[in-house]
Design an enzyme around this catalytic site. Structure first.
Site, PDB file in Angstrom:
ATOM      1  N   ASN A  13      43.513  47.858  42.726  1.00 22.97           N
ATOM      2  CA  ASN A  13      43.133  49.235  43.051  1.00 22.97           C
ATOM      3  C   ASN A  13      41.774  49.148  43.738  1.00 22.97           C
ATOM      4  OD1 ASN A  13      42.379  51.883  43.182  1.00 22.97           O
ATOM      5  ND2 ASN A  13      42.298  52.230  40.966  1.00 22.97           N
ATOM      6  N   TRP A  14      41.799  49.293  45.046  1.00 20.61           N
ATOM      7  CA  TRP A  14      40.555  49.142  45.804  1.00 20.61           C
ATOM      8  C   TRP A  14      39.615  50.338  45.637  1.00 20.61           C
ATOM      9  CZ3 TRP A  14      42.216  46.861  51.258  1.00 20.61           C
ATOM     10  CH2 TRP A  14      42.570  45.515  51.075  1.00 20.61           C
ATOM     11  N   LYS A  15      40.141  51.429  45.079  1.00 21.91           N
ATOM     12  CA  LYS A  15      39.350  52.659  44.956  1.00 21.91           C
ATOM     13  C   LYS A  15      38.775  53.014  46.330  1.00 21.91           C
ATOM     14  CE  LYS A  15      38.825  51.528  40.147  1.00 21.91           C
ATOM     15  NZ  LYS A  15      38.071  51.580  38.913  1.00 21.91           N
ATOM     16  N   HIS A  99      44.961  58.277  37.477  1.00 19.24           N
ATOM     17  CA  HIS A  99      43.850  57.373  37.153  1.00 19.24           C
ATOM     18  C   HIS A  99      42.757  58.167  36.444  1.00 19.24           C
ATOM     19  CE1 HIS A  99      40.526  54.599  37.545  1.00 19.24           C
ATOM     20  NE2 HIS A  99      41.420  53.660  37.753  1.00 19.24           N
ATOM     21  N   GLU A 101      39.700  58.154  36.716  1.00 14.64           N
ATOM     22  CA  GLU A 101      38.642  58.681  37.601  1.00 14.64           C
ATOM     23  C   GLU A 101      39.072  60.000  38.230  1.00 14.64           C
ATOM     24  OE1 GLU A 101      38.157  55.065  39.848  1.00 14.64           O
ATOM     25  OE2 GLU A 101      37.164  54.145  38.121  1.00 14.64           O
ATOM     26  N   GLU A 171      44.739  51.778  30.690  1.00 16.49           N
ATOM     27  CA  GLU A 171      43.379  51.542  31.161  1.00 16.49           C
ATOM     28  C   GLU A 171      42.380  52.256  30.252  1.00 16.49           C
ATOM     29  OE1 GLU A 171      43.364  50.331  35.581  1.00 16.49           O
ATOM     30  OE2 GLU A 171      42.981  52.454  35.459  1.00 16.49           O
ATOM     31  N   GLY A 177      35.219  49.183  34.933  1.00 16.68           N
ATOM     32  CA  GLY A 177      33.988  48.958  35.693  1.00 16.68           C
ATOM     33  C   GLY A 177      32.766  48.695  34.828  1.00 16.68           C
ATOM     34  N   SER A 217      38.215  45.939  33.730  1.00 15.84           N
ATOM     35  CA  SER A 217      37.430  44.700  33.808  1.00 15.84           C
ATOM     36  C   SER A 217      38.283  43.443  33.645  1.00 15.84           C
ATOM     37  CB  SER A 217      36.280  44.713  32.785  1.00 15.84           C
ATOM     38  OG  SER A 217      35.420  45.809  33.043  1.00 15.84           O
ATOM     39  N   GLY A 238      40.493  46.560  39.421  1.00 11.53           N
ATOM     40  CA  GLY A 238      39.547  47.232  40.325  1.00 11.53           C
ATOM     41  C   GLY A 238      38.622  46.226  40.970  1.00 11.53           C
ATOM     42  N   GLY A 239      37.449  46.040  40.376  1.00 16.86           N
ATOM     43  CA  GLY A 239      36.401  45.185  40.938  1.00 16.86           C
ATOM     44  C   GLY A 239      36.890  43.828  41.417  1.00 16.86           C
TER      45      GLY A 239
HETATM   46  P1  13P Z   1      37.826  47.505  37.001  1.00 18.29           P
HETATM   47  O1  13P Z   1      38.759  46.316  37.093  1.00 18.29           O
HETATM   48  O2  13P Z   1      36.781  47.502  38.056  1.00 18.29           O
HETATM   49  O3  13P Z   1      37.298  47.683  35.621  1.00 18.29           O
HETATM   50  O4  13P Z   1      38.718  48.798  37.310  1.00 18.29           O
HETATM   51  C1  13P Z   1      39.901  48.968  36.630  1.00 18.29           C
HETATM   52  C2  13P Z   1      40.610  50.128  37.218  1.00 18.29           C
HETATM   53  O5  13P Z   1      40.190  51.257  37.104  1.00 18.29           O
HETATM   54  C3  13P Z   1      41.853  49.854  37.974  1.00 18.29           C
HETATM   55  O6  13P Z   1      42.551  51.032  38.251  1.00 18.29           O
END
Ligand code: 13P
Length: 257
Positions: A13-15, A99, A101, A171, A177, A217, A238-239
């Protein structure tokens, strides 16, 4: 993971990161790594604007392109929105829905998540439904109750034959993050609880076919341990999905027979 019954999926997930040029380079770099991944599906959920470049770059590879959101209507006066039909037409295969967020920043509710899930399935997409608790909820012992409810509401009206196109991502919000990861036991416990909800609602065979991902993470050093849990069938990353090398290492960890 349990390859007898379901796919392992590693999804990035590149956000709101990486431009079209970076997407192209990333995919070129990931291509040979993804080609090795016989036992796992590889998905990149990119920003809307990067979808055409990503779809083009991923053509003929093992990499499927996903979106990070969608609207539940097929068309109409919804300024700034993108429908599932538009995503499908652009070559998108997966879409992240609910998600945390978006639940936090855009006020997305379980009901809205449900509407989007139905729309995604209708358009032939594969929804990746995100669920998970805050740290406060975990401390209060309501994690499993919350996740059960989120899953039940998200799947309202989803038919048994549609369930195999559904992926659920656990999640925990406190792990996104932050560098804090759920332990393998915590991820496995919630994964098992999600599977149980699916079993109660759709029967054992359909429940077994659903891939349940962990996100929060996940990285090159903890992926193998998390993925060793029977009800952790992959990751939503994500990251660590912003760097082709580290994302490739996670794919490698997941690509076990
Ligand atoms: P991180 O891997 O950066 O914690 O993000 C997870 C995430 O929200 C994937 O959708």
């Amino acid at each position: 993971m349990n390859l007898r019954y379901r796919k392992t999926i590693i999804a990035g997930n590149w956000k709101m990161n990486l431009n079209a040029e970076a997407a192209k380079q990333f995919i070129a770099q990931l291509k040979p790594l993804a080609a090795e991944a016989k036992w796992c599906d590889v998905v990149l959920c990119v920003p809307f604007l990067q979808i055409p470049a990503a779809v083009k770059a991923a053509k003929g590879t093992k990499i499927a392109i996903g979106a990070q959101n969608c609207h539940f209507e097929t068309k109409g006066a919804y300024t700034g929105e993108i429908s599932c039909a538009m995503l499908a037409e652009a070559g998108v295969k997966y879409v992240i829905i609910g998600h945390s967020e978006r639940r936090r920043d855009c006020g997305e509710t379980d009901r809205l998540v449900n509407q989007k899930v139905l729309a995604a399935l209708q358009a032939g997409l594969r929804p990746i439904i995100c669920v998970g608790e805050t740290l406060e909820m975990r401390d209060n012992g309501v994690t499993l109750d919350l996740v059960r409810m989120q899953v039940k509401v998200a799947l309202r009206g989803v038919m048994q034959d549609q369930l195999r196109r559904v992926t659920i991502a656990y999640e925990p919000i406190w792990a996104i993050g932050t560098g804090y990861t759920a332990t393998a036991e915590q991820a496995g416990e919630v994964g098992g609880c999600i599977r149980e909800v699916l079993r109660q609602n759709y029967g054992a065979r359909a429940a077994r076919s659903v891939s349940i991902l962990y996100g929060g993470s996940m990285n090159t050093s903890n992926a193998a341990t998390l993925l060793a849990q029977p009800d952790v069938d992959g990751g939503l990353i994500g990251g660590a999905s912003l760097n082709a090398e580290s994302f490739g290492k996670i794919i490698e960890a997941a690509n076990q027979e």
